[in-house]
Write an enzyme that holds these catalytic residues in place. Structure first.
Site, PDB file in Angstrom:
ATOM      1  N   HIS A  92      -8.669  -6.156   1.435  1.00 11.85           N
ATOM      2  CA  HIS A  92      -7.562  -4.904   2.063  1.00 11.85           C
ATOM      3  C   HIS A  92      -8.129  -3.232   1.550  1.00 11.85           C
ATOM      4  O   HIS A  92      -7.883  -3.355   0.302  1.00 11.85           O
ATOM      5  CB  HIS A  92      -6.058  -5.328   2.489  1.00 11.85           C
ATOM      6  CG  HIS A  92      -6.452  -6.709   3.663  1.00 11.85           C
ATOM      7  ND1 HIS A  92      -5.526  -5.827   4.240  1.00 11.85           N
ATOM      8  CD2 HIS A  92      -5.949  -7.563   3.357  1.00 11.85           C
ATOM      9  CE1 HIS A  92      -4.705  -7.229   5.834  1.00 11.85           C
ATOM     10  NE2 HIS A  92      -5.581  -7.687   5.185  1.00 11.85           N
ATOM     11  N   PRO A  93      -7.697  -2.617   1.569  1.00 15.64           N
ATOM     12  CA  PRO A  93      -8.020  -1.175   1.301  1.00 15.64           C
ATOM     13  C   PRO A  93      -6.445  -1.196   1.166  1.00 15.64           C
ATOM     14  O   PRO A  93      -4.782  -1.618   0.788  1.00 15.64           O
ATOM     15  CB  PRO A  93      -8.757  -0.582   3.186  1.00 15.64           C
ATOM     16  CG  PRO A  93      -7.374  -0.830   3.715  1.00 15.64           C
ATOM     17  CD  PRO A  93      -7.753  -1.912   3.248  1.00 15.64           C
ATOM     18  N   GLU A 146      -3.029   1.794  11.950  1.00 10.66           N
ATOM     19  CA  GLU A 146      -1.813   1.605  10.713  1.00 10.66           C
ATOM     20  C   GLU A 146      -1.476   2.561   9.724  1.00 10.66           C
ATOM     21  O   GLU A 146       0.125   2.333   9.995  1.00 10.66           O
ATOM     22  CB  GLU A 146      -2.295   0.018  10.390  1.00 10.66           C
ATOM     23  CG  GLU A 146      -2.555  -0.629  10.846  1.00 10.66           C
ATOM     24  CD  GLU A 146      -3.048  -2.446  10.023  1.00 10.66           C
ATOM     25  OE1 GLU A 146      -3.951  -3.353  11.414  1.00 10.66           O
ATOM     26  OE2 GLU A 146      -3.829  -2.157   9.670  1.00 10.66           O
ATOM     27  N   GLN A 147      -2.354   3.327   9.103  1.00 11.58           N
ATOM     28  CA  GLN A 147      -1.817   3.740   8.077  1.00 11.58           C
ATOM     29  C   GLN A 147      -1.105   4.800   8.872  1.00 11.58           C
ATOM     30  O   GLN A 147      -0.428   5.910   8.107  1.00 11.58           O
ATOM     31  CB  GLN A 147      -2.685   4.424   6.401  1.00 11.58           C
ATOM     32  CG  GLN A 147      -3.534   3.012   5.941  1.00 11.58           C
ATOM     33  CD  GLN A 147      -3.926   2.879   5.096  1.00 11.58           C
ATOM     34  OE1 GLN A 147      -3.314   4.199   3.673  1.00 11.58           O
ATOM     35  NE2 GLN A 147      -5.332   2.115   4.338  1.00 11.58           N
ATOM     36  N   ALA A 172       2.552  -4.248   5.588  1.00 18.28           N
ATOM     37  CA  ALA A 172       3.218  -4.216   7.320  1.00 18.28           C
ATOM     38  C   ALA A 172       3.089  -3.153   7.592  1.00 18.28           C
ATOM     39  O   ALA A 172       4.726  -2.930   7.832  1.00 18.28           O
ATOM     40  CB  ALA A 172       3.321  -5.689   7.765  1.00 18.28           C
ATOM     41  N   VAL A 173       2.642  -1.937   7.028  1.00 14.34           N
ATOM     42  CA  VAL A 173       3.061  -0.701   7.368  1.00 14.34           C
ATOM     43  C   VAL A 173       3.807  -0.395   8.158  1.00 14.34           C
ATOM     44  O   VAL A 173       4.571   0.627   8.753  1.00 14.34           O
ATOM     45  CB  VAL A 173       1.951   0.045   6.941  1.00 14.34           C
ATOM     46  CG1 VAL A 173       1.311  -0.014   5.605  1.00 14.34           C
ATOM     47  CG2 VAL A 173       0.821   0.371   7.515  1.00 14.34           C
ATOM     48  N   PHE A 189      -2.232  -3.807  -2.996  1.00 13.34           N
ATOM     49  CA  PHE A 189      -0.781  -3.911  -2.833  1.00 13.34           C
ATOM     50  C   PHE A 189      -0.664  -3.479  -0.973  1.00 13.34           C
ATOM     51  O   PHE A 189      -1.645  -3.294  -0.582  1.00 13.34           O
ATOM     52  CB  PHE A 189      -0.479  -2.639  -3.252  1.00 13.34           C
ATOM     53  CG  PHE A 189       1.639  -2.465  -2.757  1.00 13.34           C
ATOM     54  CD1 PHE A 189       1.955  -3.336  -2.348  1.00 13.34           C
ATOM     55  CD2 PHE A 189       1.285  -1.581  -1.500  1.00 13.34           C
ATOM     56  CE1 PHE A 189       3.467  -3.314  -2.406  1.00 13.34           C
ATOM     57  CE2 PHE A 189       2.902  -1.356  -1.060  1.00 13.34           C
ATOM     58  CZ  PHE A 189       3.961  -2.395  -0.820  1.00 13.34           C
ATOM     59  N   SER A 203      -6.834  -0.523   9.794  1.00 15.50           N
ATOM     60  CA  SER A 203      -6.885  -0.061   9.021  1.00 15.50           C
ATOM     61  C   SER A 203      -5.971   1.325   9.690  1.00 15.50           C
ATOM     62  O   SER A 203      -5.017   2.549   8.475  1.00 15.50           O
ATOM     63  CB  SER A 203      -7.315  -0.276   7.715  1.00 15.50           C
ATOM     64  OG  SER A 203      -7.174  -1.653   7.860  1.00 15.50           O
TER      65      SER A 203
END
Length: 471
Positions: free
Chosen positions: A371-372, A391-392, A426-427, A423, A388
């Site tokens: 994961h980033p 999501e971000q 689940a944003v 870290f 990703s």
């Protein structure tokens, strides 16, 4: 790969809207099984007498012999019980579907004429009312074709509904492949019609009933009196009617047999129930074919690419990125026992999460490290995966102020240094401020505690990704 052939999910918590005519709260459907003259009997070329559903509870088949008492009980259904039901239904002007055994119909032309003049639907109950579980598919197919041909000769029209009853595991697929039926009823799996995809064809299934069925007058622990039958029908009706009022209308099927409910001591219970149902508003009294036609129009089959039916290559292509850069999880899920219950977001997530959960700590750590960082260097360089990135962006992490970006970068560095993995959160479940607050709180956890939390967050991210692409 293993594929589970049963559908244990169905409509789940969100059944489709039935949209019954005139905003009815329930579709009520009566089936009159006409089997008299089609049952096991050596006069019909069978090896033994009938032993099922009569006043002789626990009867045994008599090989090579006529069972005079059994035959006369069935004759009662044709000679007296049928006409009692005919008078009741025509008097109350309630439609019926007949499940007609083809050989029984052929031996009862006067009753067939009465069915037709009453406007009843005459569906097929097979060629003979016998057991098919041990019959070869080829022999069963031949009986299906013969039943259709004989039914057409006797009634002047082919049947559009089918119910074998004493069926085999092949019955539904064999009848569906025949291609001419609006519905098949050899299931008891739901309170609503549903679609099955069989050999490239969408086949409508209208489930039948064995509980709201007078057959329980002839089985152990069944109904002992008409009052018991009436109470059971009324309670079933009231439950389904209330569900309809609450917004999810259903269907209620009631199964009848001329030789059983047609007895004087039982038929009044049926009358009381019919009159009770007629007293309610919003009840659609329908034949099964009417229900089939309505459902086909208002709830046609829904097609989508089902995970349980994909090839391995297509499955991994579609779901290999659900767990970040960890296609091995999709590969493991593909090899598991997938079925219809996994053709939805929750189902497939469970199959993939099981692979993740049974992995070693080292394998799961590899997933975490794939994961980033949040709002990190990969994001700044537009090198995140498509998932990703989306999501971000959903939490506005792609639109940070310089100060916010510096804060995240500092937290990222400290977190990875302490725990050895990025870290993960689940944003989509949080606001930007909520993410920052969780980050600041979790950075101080012990690493073994944080490892467990990060794995939970990985599973939640996977679930949200599946929700975007599956029902």
């Amino acid at each position: 790969m293993r594929r589970y052939q049963r559908d244990m999910l169905g409509y789940g918590a969100t059944p489709p809207k039935a949209k019954w005519p005139n905003q009815a709260q329930i579709a009520l459907q009566f089936v009159i099984n006409y089997e008299e003259g089609g049952e096991n009997c050596i006069l019909h070329g069978d090896e033994a007498s009938e032993a099922f559903l009569s006043e002789i509870v626990g009867a045994a088949a008599w090989p090579g012999q006529r069972h005079w008492n059994m035959e006369s009980i069935y004759e009662y259904g044709a000679r007296a019980g049928f006409w009692r039901l005919h008078r009741l239904f025509t008097e109350l002007e309630i439609p019926a579907t007949v499940y007609g055994v083809a050989t029984a119909l052929a031996r009862s032309p006067v009753q067939v004429r009465a069915m037709q003049e009453a406007g009843w639907e005459v569906a097929s109950h097979g060629l003979k009312w016998v057991e098919y579980k041990d019959m070869s598919p080829e022999d069963e197919r031949a009986d299906i074709q013969e039943a259709i041909a004989l039914h057409t000769e006797v009634t002047g029209e082919r049947p559009y509904g089918w119910y074998t009853g004493r069926c085999s595991e092949n019955t539904v697929s064999l009848v569906a492949v025949e291609g001419g039926f609006d519905y098949i009823s050899d299931t008891y799996a739901d309170d609503l019609p549903y679609w099955m995809h069989v050999d490239g064809r969408d086949q409508l299934i209208i489930p039948y009933t064995l509980d709201a069925n007078d057959m329980r007058f002839a089985t152990p622990q069944g109904f002992n009196s008409g009052d018991q039958y009436y109470t059971y029908l009324k309670d079933s009706f009231d439950t389904l009617y209330a569900e309809g009022v609450a917004g999810t209308p259903k269907m209620m099927s009631i199964g009848l047999h001329c030789r059983l409910i047609g007895r004087p001591g039982r038929v009044m219970a049926l009358r009381r129930f019919m009159e009770y149902a007629r007293s309610k508003v919003g009840v659609w009294f329908a034949t099964r074919r009417e229900i089939a036609r309505h459902w086909a129009t208002t709830n046609p089959p829904v097609h989508f690419e089902r995970p349980s039916q994909m090839s391995r290559e297509r499955f991994v292509e579609a779901y290999g990125s659900i767990f970040e850069h960890s296609a091995w999880i999709a590969e493991g899920a593909f090899e598991s026992e997938l079925g219809a219950a996994h053709d939805c977001a929750i189902g497939l997530h469970n199959a993939m999460a099981r692979v993740f959960r049974r992995a070693t700590d080292e394998q799961r750590l590899g997933v975490l490290r794939a994961h980033p960082d949040l709002a990190g260097k990969l994001a700044a360089a537009n090198r995140l995966t498509e998932e990703s990135t989306s999501e971000q962006a959903s939490a506005n992490l792609d639109a940070l102020t310089d100060q916010e970006r510096a804060t995240f970068q500092d937290l990222n560095a400290r977190y990875v240094k302490k725990h050895g993995f990025p870290f993960i959160i689940a944003v989509r479940d949080y606001t930007k401020s909520g993410i920052l607050s969780a980050f600041q709180k979790r950075i101080d956890h012990e690493t073994d505690v944080e490892f467990i939390e990060a794995c939970k967050q990985v599973e939640r991210i996977a679930e949200l990704r599946l929700i975007n692409i599956l029902p």
